[in-house]
Enzyme design. Structure first.
Site, short mmCIF file in Angstrom:
data_model
loop_
_atom_site.label_atom_id
_atom_site.label_comp_id
_atom_site.label_asym_id
_atom_site.label_seq_id
_atom_site.Cartn_x
_atom_site.Cartn_y
_atom_site.Cartn_z
N HIS A 194 0.84 -1.20 0.00
CA HIS A 194 0.00 0.00 0.00
C HIS A 194 0.87 1.24 0.00
O HIS A 194 2.05 1.18 0.34
CB HIS A 194 -0.89 0.01 1.25
CG HIS A 194 -0.15 -0.39 2.50
ND1 HIS A 194 -0.15 -1.68 2.97
CD2 HIS A 194 0.66 0.30 3.33
CE1 HIS A 194 0.59 -1.75 4.05
NE2 HIS A 194 1.11 -0.57 4.29
N ASP A 298 7.56 -5.53 3.00
CA ASP A 298 6.54 -5.38 4.03
C ASP A 298 5.20 -5.98 3.61
O ASP A 298 4.70 -5.69 2.52
CB ASP A 298 6.37 -3.88 4.33
CG ASP A 298 5.35 -3.63 5.42
OD1 ASP A 298 5.59 -4.08 6.54
OD2 ASP A 298 4.32 -2.99 5.14
N GLU A 340 8.62 -10.27 4.73
CA GLU A 340 7.93 -10.11 6.00
C GLU A 340 6.57 -10.75 5.80
O GLU A 340 5.62 -10.13 5.33
CB GLU A 340 7.78 -8.63 6.37
CG GLU A 340 7.32 -8.44 7.81
CD GLU A 340 5.90 -7.90 7.98
OE1 GLU A 340 5.36 -8.03 9.08
OE2 GLU A 340 5.32 -7.35 7.02
N HIS A 409 9.42 -4.93 16.07
CA HIS A 409 8.65 -3.73 16.43
C HIS A 409 7.16 -4.01 16.49
O HIS A 409 6.39 -3.18 16.94
CB HIS A 409 8.92 -2.62 15.41
CG HIS A 409 8.25 -2.89 14.09
ND1 HIS A 409 8.70 -3.86 13.22
CD2 HIS A 409 7.15 -2.35 13.52
CE1 HIS A 409 7.90 -3.89 12.17
NE2 HIS A 409 6.95 -2.99 12.32
C1 GLC Z 1 3.94 -4.82 8.56
C2 GLC Z 1 4.63 -3.96 9.59
C3 GLC Z 1 3.61 -3.35 10.50
C4 GLC Z 1 2.66 -2.52 9.67
C5 GLC Z 1 2.08 -3.32 8.49
C6 GLC Z 1 1.44 -2.44 7.49
O1 GLC Z 1 3.29 -5.90 9.11
O2 GLC Z 1 5.57 -4.73 10.29
O3 GLC Z 1 4.21 -2.57 11.50
O4 GLC Z 1 1.61 -2.08 10.48
O5 GLC Z 1 3.06 -4.05 7.81
O6 GLC Z 1 2.39 -1.78 6.70
#
Ligand code: GLC
Length: 659
Positions: A194, A298, A340, A409
């Site tokens: 996004h 991400d 991720e 985090h």
């Molecule tokens: C990933 C990040 C998280 C964020 C999400 C949306 O999971 O680690 O912190 O809220 O993506 O970008």
């Protein structure tokens, strides 16, 4: 003769044969003959990895050959702009393609502002990272976010600018160069599912600019959003329920439901549109040319939507990642991708290319399973679930490796599969509830000081926030001035890191863990952060406490010395290289995780971690290879021998290695 399969190698060859003469000419003009030859060779090596996904993703709506030509021209232009110093790095990485698997690799992750203030101040802090043995630095989101709430920087308004509060793009380049001089690689987040609602692409789409048509998705009424939401789990149920947000300016001003998996100001890009994919490729290669070596991809599981599914891990996501990866590395071979993907283990390994037929995708992925299982074992004082679940994981390709970690985090979501729980006679739901109770401190006698995140009263689901030290009981022990409890808390933290440093993969230290930093309530005074308790485990670095890191009488000294030693010993053990799988062994105790590693170029390594606070006996022959392995590191000196067993002290660990 039958026509070649559209996505098969022959079709790719044919397309390339048609494109090559012209492209070769352009490459020579842009790069000179020697570099052009290298470039074209890279294209040929990656050809199928680019062509097959183009056909699979876009064959229905566009001409794959034309997209191939556009993609290759884009990466040729990026290759031509690549700074000389980075070309040297490319060459080094092509000579040493397994650089990220070396036992010397060790990561650190931090927020620039919370670590040192600004990018300009970062080089002065590299000594701290070097002292720990860092070779890989992940700087948390630092590209220019939207104003106001921005999900910790995960709502990007411009991929080519740095957040002005942190510095400038020139300073980021200077940081990357300083890191290279210290033999460290720069990793940054690529938030690609996004953009912020304020990103120029989103503005242009909203304004009806035809060049940005279909960059995002909007529905005029609730019919399809409702149909999708019937099967999509919510990410932030408490403040951002559902996956769509009403935007009055959408749908030509009539208003529409825009796809927003995360917060309402984070608009999902529509990768079913090849223009989006090419635009993102442009941002990736541009950032690579600034000196980024590792892209943290991400939230990639969410990049493709399909009605009737949870809209995660769709096959097309893998095509997309494979495509972006192959093209980016034609321009910048030094670059690697890190997934991720916080998903179930069976959905996780494909991001490393583990499919029925292996495919090059991400080189790295967070080992979310190991992280969750470590916390589960600490809470239960029992390793059975970890043993069962880790054994059931499919192997990963030898060219990939894990990023292993204790804390990040984000909140911890209990990705414990019901199958694994059942295998050890537990109920998945009940165990997840126990973990939430334990780490939020509700469970009787739990020393943990975490907090529930996104508790969903409808489903009973919740996740956990809190720093590693606070979840380990260090915070509550300090508060009670209970020395014995503090000792146990420190042992828990080091125990978990002992697995992270030696299970296989790049160990990642989360900023502040090296000095046992506790939860920080400071976020509650900031209205933009207060509603998101993940900020409790993102404390600003306490440099005064860092000053105590060599004093063995302090918490900081005990944790720092323990972690630094793990890094030092790790660097001396080739068995800890990536590229080989660990084997979880049975060694006679349910409370102890025992694993063996062996790289083809090394002898064996065995790691032992006792999650119970009581001593446990393990089979000596299994652990020492019938006396042939030697102690490499342990929490408490040599293990005591008891008959044919070895006594692992409560919350203790030991590493053995074949000399
Ligand atoms: C990933 C990040 C998280 C964020 C999400 C949306 O999971 O680690 O912190 O809220 O993506 O970008």
């Amino acid at each position: 003769m039958t026509a070649p399969a559209p996505g098969g190698p022959r079709a790719a060859e044919q397309a390339w044969r048609r494109l090559r003469p012209q492209l070769a000419e352009e490459a020579v003009a842009a790069l000179g003959p020697a570099e052009a030859d290298a470039f074209l060779t890279r294209v040929e090596v990656a050809l199928v990895d680019v062509h097959a996904p183009l056909v699979a993703l876009y064959g229905q709506r566009a001409d794959p050959e034309e997209l191939l030509a556009r993609g290759l021209r884009l990466v040729l232009a990026a290759a031509a702009e690549r700074p000389a110093e980075l070309r040297v790095l490319d060459r080094r990485r092509e000579i040493d393609p397994h650089w990220f698997q070396r036992e010397r690799m060790q990561g650190y992750v931090c927020y620039v502002d919370r670590f040192c203030g600004t990018l300009g101040q970062l080089p002065a802090r590299l000594d701290h990272l070097a002292e720990l043995g860092t070779t890989y630095l992940h700087l948390m989101p630092l590209l220019r976010p939207r104003e106001g709430e921005n999900d910790g920087g995960y709502a990007v308004a411009d991929y080519r600018e740095v957040d002005p509060r942190l510095g400038t793009m020139a300073e980021l380049e200077a940081v990357a160069a300083a890191l290279r001089r210290h033999d460290m690689s720069l990793c940054i987040d690529l938030v690609l599912n996004h953009t912020a609602a304020e990103h120029p692409w989103a503005r242009a789409w909203l304004a009806g600019d035809p060049a940005y048509a279909d960059f995002y998705t909007a529905f005029p009424d609730r019919r399809l959003p409702d149909a999708y939401e019937a099967t999509i789990p919510e990410v932030f149920p408490d403040r951002a329920p559902g996956s769509f947000s009403w935007v009055p300016e959408a749908c030509g001003g009539a208003g529409g439901w825009v796809w927003t998996t995360f917060w309402s100001y984070q608009w999902d890009l529509d990768y079913a549109n090849p223009e989006v994919t090419l635009a993102m490729l442009g941002e990736i290669t541009w950032l690579a040319n600034r000196g980024v070596e590792v892209f943290r991809m991400d939230a990639i599981p969410f990049m493709w939507k399909r009605l009737g599914t949870n809209c995660q891990n769709q096959p097309e996501v893998h095509d997309l990642v494979q495509l972006l990866h192959a093209l980016a590395r034609i321009a910048a071979p030094a670059v690697v991708f890190k997934a991720e993907a916080i998903v179930a283990p069976e959905d996780l390994v494909p991001y490393l290319g583990a499919h029925a037929r292996e495919r090059p995708e991400c080189e790295l992925a967070y080992h979310n399973q190991l992280m969750v299982l470590l916390w589960s074992s600490v809470a239960a004082q029992d390793a059975r679930l970890a043993i069962a679940a880790l054994r059931r994981m499919r192997p990963i390709p030898t060219g990939a490796t894990w990023v292993t970690y204790v804390r990040g985090h984000d909140d911890i979501g209990w990705a414990v599969s019901d199958t694994d729980a059942a295998a050890v006679g537990a109920d998945g739901d009940a165990h997840r509830r126990f973990l939430n109770d334990f780490f939020s401190g509700r469970f009787p006698h739990s020393p943990a000081r975490g907090a529930l995140f996104q508790e969903n009263p409808l489903t009973g689901d919740a996740r956990i926030s809190g720093t590693a030290a606070s979840l380990c009981g260090i915070e509550s022990a300090l508060e009670k001035e209970d020395g014995a409890a503090l000792h146990r808390g420190i042992r828990r933290l080091l125990l978990m890191y002992s697995v992270v440093f030696s299970f296989g993969g790049i160990p990642l230290l989360y900023m502040g863990d090296e000095i046992g930093m506790r939860n920080d309530a400071g976020y509650l005074t900031d209205p933009e952060r207060a509603p998101d308790n993940r900020w409790m485990h993102r404390p600003p670095m306490d440099w005064t406490a860092v000053g105590r890191r060599h004093d063995p009488a302090t918490l900081e000294g005990r944790v720092f010395t323990g972690l630094r030693e793990m890094g030092e010993v790790r660097r001396s053990l080739p068995a800890l290289r990536g590229g080989a799988e660990p084997t979880v062994l049975t060694a006679g105790s349910d409370r102890v995780l025992v694993w063996r590693r062996r790289h083809p170029r090394s002898g064996s390594f065995v790691g032992v971690a006792n999650f119970s606070s009581m001593p446990a006996v393990v089979d000596a022959d299994t652990v020492t290879g019938f006396g042939t392995y030697e102690p490499a590191l342990s929490s408490d000196g040599p293990l005591e021998v008891q008959g044919r067993g070895l006594v692992v002290p409560g919350l203790g660990f030991a590493w053995y290695a074949e000399p």
